[in-house]
Design a protein around this motif. Structure first.
Motif, PDB file in Angstrom:
ATOM      1  N   THR A  96       0.860  -1.183   0.000  1.00  0.00           N
ATOM      2  CA  THR A  96       0.000   0.000   0.000  1.00  0.00           C
ATOM      3  C   THR A  96       0.893   1.230   0.000  1.00  0.00           C
ATOM      4  N   TYR A  97       0.683   2.088  -1.004  1.00  0.00           N
ATOM      5  CA  TYR A  97       1.471   3.309  -1.160  1.00  0.00           C
ATOM      6  C   TYR A  97       0.526   4.379  -1.666  1.00  0.00           C
ATOM      7  N   ASP A  98       0.504   5.528  -1.013  1.00  0.00           N
ATOM      8  CA  ASP A  98      -0.376   6.618  -1.437  1.00  0.00           C
ATOM      9  C   ASP A  98      -1.824   6.119  -1.499  1.00  0.00           C
ATOM     10  N   SER A  99      -2.230   5.323  -0.502  1.00  0.00           N
ATOM     11  CA  SER A  99      -3.552   4.686  -0.375  1.00  0.00           C
ATOM     12  C   SER A  99      -3.978   3.882  -1.605  1.00  0.00           C
ATOM     13  N   ALA A 100      -3.029   3.425  -2.388  1.00  0.00           N
ATOM     14  CA  ALA A 100      -3.302   2.545  -3.526  1.00  0.00           C
ATOM     15  C   ALA A 100      -2.488   1.271  -3.336  1.00  0.00           C
ATOM     16  N   HIS A 101      -2.881   0.226  -4.018  1.00  0.00           N
ATOM     17  CA  HIS A 101      -2.195  -1.056  -3.901  1.00  0.00           C
ATOM     18  C   HIS A 101      -1.320  -1.313  -5.119  1.00  0.00           C
ATOM     19  N   ILE A 102      -0.044  -1.576  -4.874  1.00  0.00           N
ATOM     20  CA  ILE A 102       0.880  -2.036  -5.912  1.00  0.00           C
ATOM     21  C   ILE A 102       1.029  -3.525  -5.642  1.00  0.00           C
ATOM     22  N   VAL A 103       0.673  -4.342  -6.626  1.00  0.00           N
ATOM     23  CA  VAL A 103       0.593  -5.785  -6.409  1.00  0.00           C
ATOM     24  C   VAL A 103       1.505  -6.520  -7.377  1.00  0.00           C
ATOM     25  N   PHE A 104       2.279  -7.455  -6.819  1.00  0.00           N
ATOM     26  CA  PHE A 104       3.067  -8.415  -7.590  1.00  0.00           C
ATOM     27  C   PHE A 104       2.484  -9.776  -7.262  1.00  0.00           C
ATOM     28  N   ASN A 105       2.154 -10.559  -8.280  1.00  0.00           N
ATOM     29  CA  ASN A 105       1.644 -11.894  -8.017  1.00  0.00           C
ATOM     30  C   ASN A 105       2.012 -12.851  -9.137  1.00  0.00           C
ATOM     31  N   THR A 106       1.940 -14.143  -8.812  1.00  0.00           N
ATOM     32  CA  THR A 106       2.279 -15.194  -9.760  1.00  0.00           C
ATOM     33  C   THR A 106       1.071 -16.099  -9.969  1.00  0.00           C
ATOM     34  N   GLY A 107       1.260 -17.089 -10.858  1.00  0.00           N
ATOM     35  CA  GLY A 107       0.281 -18.144 -11.001  1.00  0.00           C
ATOM     36  C   GLY A 107       0.402 -19.108  -9.832  1.00  0.00           C
ATOM     37  N   THR A 108      -0.424 -20.147  -9.814  1.00  0.00           N
ATOM     38  CA  THR A 108      -0.444 -21.089  -8.694  1.00  0.00           C
ATOM     39  C   THR A 108       0.868 -21.838  -8.514  1.00  0.00           C
ATOM     40  N   ASP A 109       1.678 -21.945  -9.566  1.00  0.00           N
ATOM     41  CA  ASP A 109       2.955 -22.661  -9.483  1.00  0.00           C
ATOM     42  C   ASP A 109       4.144 -21.743  -9.227  1.00  0.00           C
ATOM     43  N   GLY A 110       3.891 -20.478  -8.901  1.00  0.00           N
ATOM     44  CA  GLY A 110       4.956 -19.522  -8.620  1.00  0.00           C
ATOM     45  C   GLY A 110       5.561 -18.889  -9.854  1.00  0.00           C
ATOM     46  N   LYS A 111       5.084 -19.264 -11.036  1.00  0.00           N
ATOM     47  CA  LYS A 111       5.609 -18.727 -12.301  1.00  0.00           C
ATOM     48  C   LYS A 111       4.687 -17.613 -12.809  1.00  0.00           C
ATOM     49  N   GLY A 112       5.188 -16.881 -13.806  1.00  0.00           N
ATOM     50  CA  GLY A 112       4.357 -15.853 -14.429  1.00  0.00           C
ATOM     51  C   GLY A 112       4.176 -14.619 -13.570  1.00  0.00           C
ATOM     52  N   LEU A 113       5.264 -14.070 -13.054  1.00  0.00           N
ATOM     53  CA  LEU A 113       5.203 -12.891 -12.193  1.00  0.00           C
ATOM     54  C   LEU A 113       4.598 -11.703 -12.940  1.00  0.00           C
ATOM     55  N   MET A 114       3.604 -11.075 -12.327  1.00  0.00           N
ATOM     56  CA  MET A 114       2.922  -9.909 -12.908  1.00  0.00           C
ATOM     57  C   MET A 114       2.961  -8.749 -11.925  1.00  0.00           C
ATOM     58  N   MET A 115       2.819  -7.540 -12.457  1.00  0.00           N
ATOM     59  CA  MET A 115       2.818  -6.325 -11.640  1.00  0.00           C
ATOM     60  C   MET A 115       1.695  -5.415 -12.093  1.00  0.00           C
ATOM     61  N   ARG A 116       1.051  -4.766 -11.139  1.00  0.00           N
ATOM     62  CA  ARG A 116       0.020  -3.785 -11.443  1.00  0.00           C
ATOM     63  C   ARG A 116      -0.072  -2.769 -10.307  1.00  0.00           C
ATOM     64  N   PRO A 117      -0.493  -1.569 -10.486  1.00  0.00           N
ATOM     65  CA  PRO A 117      -0.852  -0.873 -11.721  1.00  0.00           C
ATOM     66  C   PRO A 117       0.372  -0.190 -12.342  1.00  0.00           C
ATOM     67  N   PHE A 118       0.674  -0.561 -13.530  1.00  0.00           N
ATOM     68  CA  PHE A 118       1.841  -0.038 -14.224  1.00  0.00           C
ATOM     69  C   PHE A 118       1.724   1.464 -14.497  1.00  0.00           C
ATOM     70  N   SER A 119       0.502   1.943 -14.693  1.00  0.00           N
ATOM     71  CA  SER A 119       0.297   3.366 -15.020  1.00  0.00           C
ATOM     72  C   SER A 119       0.601   4.302 -13.859  1.00  0.00           C
ATOM     73  N   ALA A 120       0.785   3.759 -12.655  1.00  0.00           N
ATOM     74  CA  ALA A 120       1.107   4.595 -11.498  1.00  0.00           C
ATOM     75  C   ALA A 120       2.588   4.967 -11.466  1.00  0.00           C
ATOM     76  N   PHE A 121       3.360   4.490 -12.463  1.00  0.00           N
ATOM     77  CA  PHE A 121       4.803   4.686 -12.486  1.00  0.00           C
ATOM     78  C   PHE A 121       5.268   5.296 -13.801  1.00  0.00           C
ATOM     79  N   HIS A 122       6.474   5.847 -13.745  1.00  0.00           N
ATOM     80  CA  HIS A 122       7.163   6.319 -14.953  1.00  0.00           C
ATOM     81  C   HIS A 122       8.613   5.842 -14.860  1.00  0.00           C
ATOM     82  N   GLN A 123       9.318   5.883 -15.991  1.00  0.00           N
ATOM     83  CA  GLN A 123      10.713   5.423 -15.983  1.00  0.00           C
ATOM     84  C   GLN A 123      11.522   6.253 -15.003  1.00  0.00           C
ATOM     85  N   GLY A 124      12.343   5.568 -14.237  1.00  0.00           N
ATOM     86  CA  GLY A 124      13.229   6.219 -13.277  1.00  0.00           C
ATOM     87  C   GLY A 124      14.548   6.578 -13.926  1.00  0.00           C
ATOM     88  N   ARG A 125      15.636   6.450 -13.157  1.00  0.00           N
ATOM     89  CA  ARG A 125      16.946   6.912 -13.623  1.00  0.00           C
ATOM     90  C   ARG A 125      17.510   6.124 -14.794  1.00  0.00           C
TER      91      ARG A 125
END
Length: 167
Positions: A96-125
Protein backbone atom coordinates in the motif's frame (compact mmCIF):
# COMPACT_ATOMS: atom_id res chain seq x y z
CA UNK A 1 62.56 -14.54 -29.55
CA UNK A 2 61.97 -14.25 -25.80
CA UNK A 3 59.94 -11.10 -26.35
CA UNK A 4 57.63 -12.92 -28.79
CA UNK A 5 57.02 -15.65 -26.21
CA UNK A 6 56.10 -13.07 -23.57
CA UNK A 7 53.75 -11.29 -25.97
CA UNK A 8 52.14 -14.58 -26.96
CA UNK A 9 51.72 -15.53 -23.29
CA UNK A 10 50.24 -12.12 -22.47
CA UNK A 11 47.84 -12.43 -25.40
CA UNK A 12 46.77 -15.90 -24.31
CA UNK A 13 46.16 -14.74 -20.73
CA UNK A 14 44.16 -11.73 -21.97
CA UNK A 15 42.05 -13.97 -24.24
CA UNK A 16 41.34 -16.41 -21.39
CA UNK A 17 40.39 -13.61 -19.01
CA UNK A 18 38.10 -12.06 -21.63
CA UNK A 19 36.44 -15.43 -22.28
CA UNK A 20 35.95 -16.04 -18.54
CA UNK A 21 34.43 -12.60 -18.07
CA UNK A 22 32.10 -13.07 -21.04
CA UNK A 23 30.93 -16.45 -19.74
CA UNK A 24 30.27 -15.14 -16.25
CA UNK A 25 28.31 -12.14 -17.57
CA UNK A 26 26.34 -14.39 -19.93
CA UNK A 27 25.61 -16.86 -17.12
CA UNK A 28 24.49 -14.10 -14.75
CA UNK A 29 22.27 -12.47 -17.34
CA UNK A 30 20.69 -15.70 -18.59
CA UNK A 31 20.35 -18.19 -15.78
CA UNK A 32 20.44 -16.37 -12.48
CA UNK A 33 18.16 -14.42 -10.29
CA UNK A 34 16.16 -11.60 -11.87
CA UNK A 35 15.01 -9.84 -8.70
CA UNK A 36 12.50 -7.07 -8.29
CA UNK A 37 13.47 -4.59 -5.55
CA UNK A 38 10.83 -2.27 -4.10
CA UNK A 39 12.22 0.71 -2.15
CA UNK A 40 10.31 3.13 0.05
CA UNK A 41 10.61 6.90 0.00
CA UNK A 42 9.61 8.23 -3.41
CA UNK A 43 8.65 4.65 -4.21
CA UNK A 44 10.90 3.07 -6.80
CA UNK A 45 10.99 -0.42 -8.21
CA UNK A 46 14.14 -1.87 -9.70
CA UNK A 47 14.14 -4.89 -11.99
CA UNK A 48 17.17 -6.84 -13.22
CA UNK A 49 15.26 -7.07 -16.51
CA UNK A 50 14.50 -3.72 -18.22
CA UNK A 51 10.85 -2.75 -17.76
CA UNK A 52 10.42 -2.35 -21.52
CA UNK A 53 10.77 -6.15 -21.79
CA UNK A 54 7.74 -6.73 -19.56
CA UNK A 55 4.70 -7.67 -21.64
CA UNK A 56 1.01 -6.85 -21.48
CA UNK A 57 -1.24 -3.92 -22.03
CA UNK A 58 -2.65 -1.32 -19.70
CA UNK A 59 -1.97 -1.61 -15.99
CA UNK A 60 -0.99 -5.29 -15.90
CA UNK A 61 2.56 -6.19 -17.01
CA UNK A 62 4.18 -9.64 -16.95
CA UNK A 63 7.81 -10.51 -16.35
CA UNK A 64 9.33 -11.75 -19.64
CA UNK A 65 10.87 -14.86 -18.02
CA UNK A 66 7.62 -16.82 -17.73
CA UNK A 67 9.29 -20.15 -16.87
CA UNK A 68 11.08 -18.77 -13.80
CA UNK A 69 9.53 -19.00 -10.32
CA UNK A 70 9.55 -16.84 -7.22
CA UNK A 71 12.00 -18.46 -4.79
CA UNK A 72 11.86 -15.98 -1.92
CA UNK A 73 10.66 -12.62 -0.73
CA UNK A 74 13.17 -10.87 1.54
CA UNK A 75 11.99 -7.69 3.22
CA UNK A 76 12.65 -5.06 5.80
CA UNK A 77 9.54 -3.63 7.42
CA UNK A 78 9.59 -1.69 10.69
CA UNK A 79 13.34 -2.21 10.99
CA UNK A 80 13.01 -6.01 11.03
CA UNK A 81 14.48 -8.24 8.31
CA UNK A 82 12.60 -11.36 7.25
CA UNK A 83 12.72 -13.85 4.40
CA UNK A 84 9.91 -16.08 3.18
CA UNK A 85 10.89 -18.93 0.87
CA UNK A 86 8.72 -20.31 -1.92
CA UNK A 87 8.84 -23.68 -3.70
CA UNK A 88 6.54 -23.69 -6.74
CA UNK A 89 3.80 -21.91 -4.79
CA UNK A 90 1.83 -18.84 -5.70
CA UNK A 91 3.15 -15.57 -4.36
CA UNK A 92 1.38 -12.28 -3.84
CA UNK A 93 3.07 -9.14 -2.51
CA UNK A 94 0.62 -6.28 -1.90
CA UNK A 95 2.20 -2.91 -1.06
CA UNK A 96 0.00 0.00 0.00
CA UNK A 97 1.47 3.31 -1.16
CA UNK A 98 -0.38 6.62 -1.44
CA UNK A 99 -3.55 4.69 -0.37
CA UNK A 100 -3.30 2.55 -3.53
CA UNK A 101 -2.20 -1.06 -3.90
CA UNK A 102 0.88 -2.04 -5.91
CA UNK A 103 0.59 -5.78 -6.41
CA UNK A 104 3.07 -8.41 -7.59
CA UNK A 105 1.64 -11.89 -8.02
CA UNK A 106 2.28 -15.19 -9.76
CA UNK A 107 0.28 -18.14 -11.00
CA UNK A 108 -0.44 -21.09 -8.69
CA UNK A 109 2.95 -22.66 -9.48
CA UNK A 110 4.96 -19.52 -8.62
CA UNK A 111 5.61 -18.73 -12.30
CA UNK A 112 4.36 -15.85 -14.43
CA UNK A 113 5.20 -12.89 -12.19
CA UNK A 114 2.92 -9.91 -12.91
CA UNK A 115 2.82 -6.33 -11.64
CA UNK A 116 0.02 -3.79 -11.44
CA UNK A 117 -0.85 -0.87 -11.72
CA UNK A 118 1.84 -0.04 -14.22
CA UNK A 119 0.30 3.37 -15.02
CA UNK A 120 1.11 4.59 -11.50
CA UNK A 121 4.80 4.69 -12.49
CA UNK A 122 7.16 6.32 -14.95
CA UNK A 123 10.71 5.42 -15.98
CA UNK A 124 13.23 6.22 -13.28
CA UNK A 125 16.95 6.91 -13.62
CA UNK A 126 17.39 4.16 -16.24
CA UNK A 127 15.49 1.39 -18.06
CA UNK A 128 15.60 -0.89 -15.00
CA UNK A 129 13.93 1.57 -12.61
CA UNK A 130 10.34 2.70 -12.22
CA UNK A 131 9.43 5.68 -10.06
CA UNK A 132 5.95 6.24 -8.63
CA UNK A 133 4.10 9.21 -10.08
CA UNK A 134 3.62 10.58 -6.53
CA UNK A 135 7.09 11.00 -4.99
CA UNK A 136 5.74 12.34 -1.68
CA UNK A 137 4.14 9.29 -0.04
CA UNK A 138 5.52 6.32 1.92
CA UNK A 139 4.71 2.63 1.97
CA UNK A 140 2.09 2.28 4.69
CA UNK A 141 1.30 -1.45 4.62
CA UNK A 142 2.71 -4.74 3.28
CA UNK A 143 0.89 -8.05 2.87
CA UNK A 144 2.52 -11.24 1.59
CA UNK A 145 0.55 -14.35 0.66
CA UNK A 146 2.21 -17.73 0.08
CA UNK A 147 -0.09 -20.23 -1.61
CA UNK A 148 -3.40 -19.79 0.22
CA UNK A 149 -1.83 -18.51 3.47
CA UNK A 150 -1.28 -14.92 4.47
CA UNK A 151 2.24 -15.15 5.93
CA UNK A 152 2.92 -11.47 6.59
CA UNK A 153 0.63 -8.50 7.17
CA UNK A 154 1.91 -5.33 8.78
CA UNK A 155 1.80 -1.58 8.74
CA UNK A 156 5.00 0.07 7.58
CA UNK A 157 6.50 3.36 8.68
CA UNK A 158 9.34 4.16 6.31
CA UNK A 159 12.55 2.42 5.34
CA UNK A 160 10.71 -0.49 3.77
CA UNK A 161 12.55 -2.65 1.25
CA UNK A 162 11.19 -5.75 -0.47
CA UNK A 163 13.16 -8.04 -2.79
CA UNK A 164 11.28 -10.63 -4.82
CA UNK A 165 13.75 -13.23 -6.11
CA UNK A 166 12.72 -14.86 -9.36
CA UNK A 167 14.73 -17.83 -10.77
Amino acid sequence: MRRQQKLRLAGTVAALLTAALALSVFGWAQGGDTPIVILDGSLSIQSAVPWAQFTGTGDLKSHPHTTKSVTQVAFTVGGKNQTITFANESCKVDVTYDSAHIVFNTGTDGKGLMMRPFSAFHQGRNANFLAHNNPNAKISHVTIIKGDQQVFDSDASGGTKITISYR
